[in-house]
Each structure stands twice: as C-alpha cells, then as structure tokens.
Design a protein around this motif. Structure first.
Motif, mmCIF file in Angstrom:
data_model
loop_
_atom_site.group_PDB
_atom_site.id
_atom_site.type_symbol
_atom_site.label_atom_id
_atom_site.label_comp_id
_atom_site.label_asym_id
_atom_site.label_seq_id
_atom_site.Cartn_x
_atom_site.Cartn_y
_atom_site.Cartn_z
ATOM 1 N N GLU A 106 -7.519 3.863 -0.369
ATOM 2 C CA GLU A 106 -8.070 2.519 -0.628
ATOM 3 C C GLU A 106 -7.229 1.611 -1.519
ATOM 4 O OE1 GLU A 106 -12.016 3.260 -2.198
ATOM 5 O OE2 GLU A 106 -12.855 3.341 -0.174
ATOM 6 N N ARG A 107 -6.124 2.079 -2.119
ATOM 7 C CA ARG A 107 -5.343 1.261 -3.061
ATOM 8 C C ARG A 107 -4.532 0.186 -2.341
ATOM 9 N NH1 ARG A 107 -1.476 5.141 -5.797
ATOM 10 N NH2 ARG A 107 -1.333 5.765 -3.645
ATOM 11 N N LEU A 160 -5.046 2.801 3.470
ATOM 12 C CA LEU A 160 -6.363 2.529 2.904
ATOM 13 C C LEU A 160 -7.388 3.577 3.312
ATOM 14 C CD1 LEU A 160 -6.690 -1.362 3.091
ATOM 15 C CD2 LEU A 160 -5.924 0.068 1.190
ATOM 16 N N SER A 161 -7.246 4.138 4.507
ATOM 17 C CA SER A 161 -8.194 5.182 4.905
ATOM 18 C C SER A 161 -8.001 6.437 4.066
ATOM 19 C CB SER A 161 -8.068 5.503 6.393
ATOM 20 O OG SER A 161 -6.888 6.214 6.670
ATOM 21 N N LYS A 171 -9.229 -2.293 -4.225
ATOM 22 C CA LYS A 171 -9.563 -1.259 -3.253
ATOM 23 C C LYS A 171 -9.914 -1.975 -1.954
ATOM 24 C CE LYS A 171 -9.698 2.226 -6.233
ATOM 25 N NZ LYS A 171 -9.060 3.473 -6.159
ATOM 26 N N THR A 205 0.865 -1.181 0.000
ATOM 27 C CA THR A 205 0.000 0.000 0.000
ATOM 28 C C THR A 205 0.898 1.225 0.000
ATOM 29 O OG1 THR A 205 -0.123 0.051 2.421
ATOM 30 C CG2 THR A 205 -1.904 -1.111 1.260
ATOM 31 N N LYS A 255 -10.815 -1.898 2.406
ATOM 32 C CA LYS A 255 -11.328 -1.169 3.558
ATOM 33 C C LYS A 255 -11.145 -2.034 4.789
ATOM 34 C CE LYS A 255 -16.147 -2.599 3.502
ATOM 35 N NZ LYS A 255 -17.522 -2.182 3.565
#
Length: 180
Positions: free
Chosen positions: A71-72, A67-68, A92, A26, A94
């Motif tokens: 999202e990738r 991710l927050s 994506k 990420t 969460k």
C-alpha cells in the motif's frame, strides 16, 4: 527548508491543481522501486487526506502490484514555473477497478480518457514541502496526444488484450491482479 503537514491544506491543493506533471513512486517489499512521471487531467484532491489518480494503460502496471503488496505510495509535484516548490504526498493507496462498486462514483470525477485502466485512491498520511530552488524553469507547451491516440486505435478489445498480455505482472514478477 522542508516543512511537514498532516493534511493537504488549501494552499497545497492550489499548488497541486496548478501543476501539469507529477511523479508516482512505489516499491515492493523486495525488488525494484518504480518512479513514473504522470500528466493529463488525472489527479483529484477529494479532501485534506484523500486524493484520486486516474491511471491509463501503459507499458507496465507496477503501481497496482506494489500497492497490493504493501500500500505504500509517494506522489511528488515540482514547480517548473513561478516560485520554486516541491511537494511530496506520502500515503497508503488502493486500486479501484471498473468492476468495483464505487467505480462510477470515482470515474465521474474525471474526463473520459481512452485506455483508462484503474483509479488509485490514496489516503494521505503526511505531506512535505521543500524549497525546489535547484529545479530549472521549463515552459509548458501542451499535452501529448500519442497515448490517447494509441488507446483509441486499440479499441476496448485491443486494450483488454494488451492488459492480458502486458499488464499481468510487475517487472519483478509480482501479480497486478488487474483482471481479477
């Protein structure tokens, strides 16, 4: 030669299920890329475009922070035994936390694991295979128990204290939202 897919085929799912290690990548919008090896019985394919990854307490919580923000996420599997293959899942993601309403539904898909911190749900946008012919052979000898032993020794209160003191921000200072 690489090949792209729009979903996880049954052949790709079988490959995923046979692997003992995978890698999670990420990145924030601005800052350091995080790339981490993962193991344990912590990955589930729910359907052709959705996977879950159970994340345990560790030294950082970069994935949640990244991710927050955007999202990738990319997950990579490599074959270290048998036929060469590399598989990347692009999607994506969460975070699902223990206080979330769907927690009991998703945690029930995994074995009880000391230090469980969160589960990441990833919607797969594409998958890519590549040859992996330069990847060396490695023999799987078994799982390491040190992290589970450490988490068990901490107990619930010790883990929560660790989250408070060590897992609130990323290495670039982004919030992880872990205790919100």
């Amino acid at each position: 030669m690489s090949k792209f897919y729009t979903k996880i085929t049954s052949k790709l799912q079988k490959f995923i299920e046979a692997q003992k290690i995978f890698f999670v990548a990420t990145a924030p919008n601005s800052g350091r890329i995080n790339l981490s090896p993962k193991g344990m019985d912590s990955f589930r394919v729910l359907n052709e475009n959705k996977v879950l990854w159970l994340n345990v307490t560790g030294s950082g919580n970069e994935t949640a922070a990244h991710l927050s923000e955007n999202e990738r996420i990319t997950i990579m599997f490599c074959s270290f035994e048998n036929a060469p293959n590399i598989l990347r899942l692009y999607g994506k993601g969460k975070e699902i936390k223990p206080k979330d309403t769907n927690w009991n539904d998703v945690i029930s898909l995994f074995p009880e694991t000391p230090g469980t911190r969160q589960i990441f749900e990833i919607i797969i946008e594409s998958a890519q295979t590549s040859c992996g012919m330069s990847i060396p052979f490695f023999e799987y000898k078994g799982e390491r128990n040190e992290l589970n032993d450490w988490a068990t020794a901490q107990g619930k209160e010790g883990i929560e204290n660790y989250w408070e003191n060590k897992n609130q921000t990323s290495i670039d200072g982004l919030p992880t939202h872990l205790l919100e």
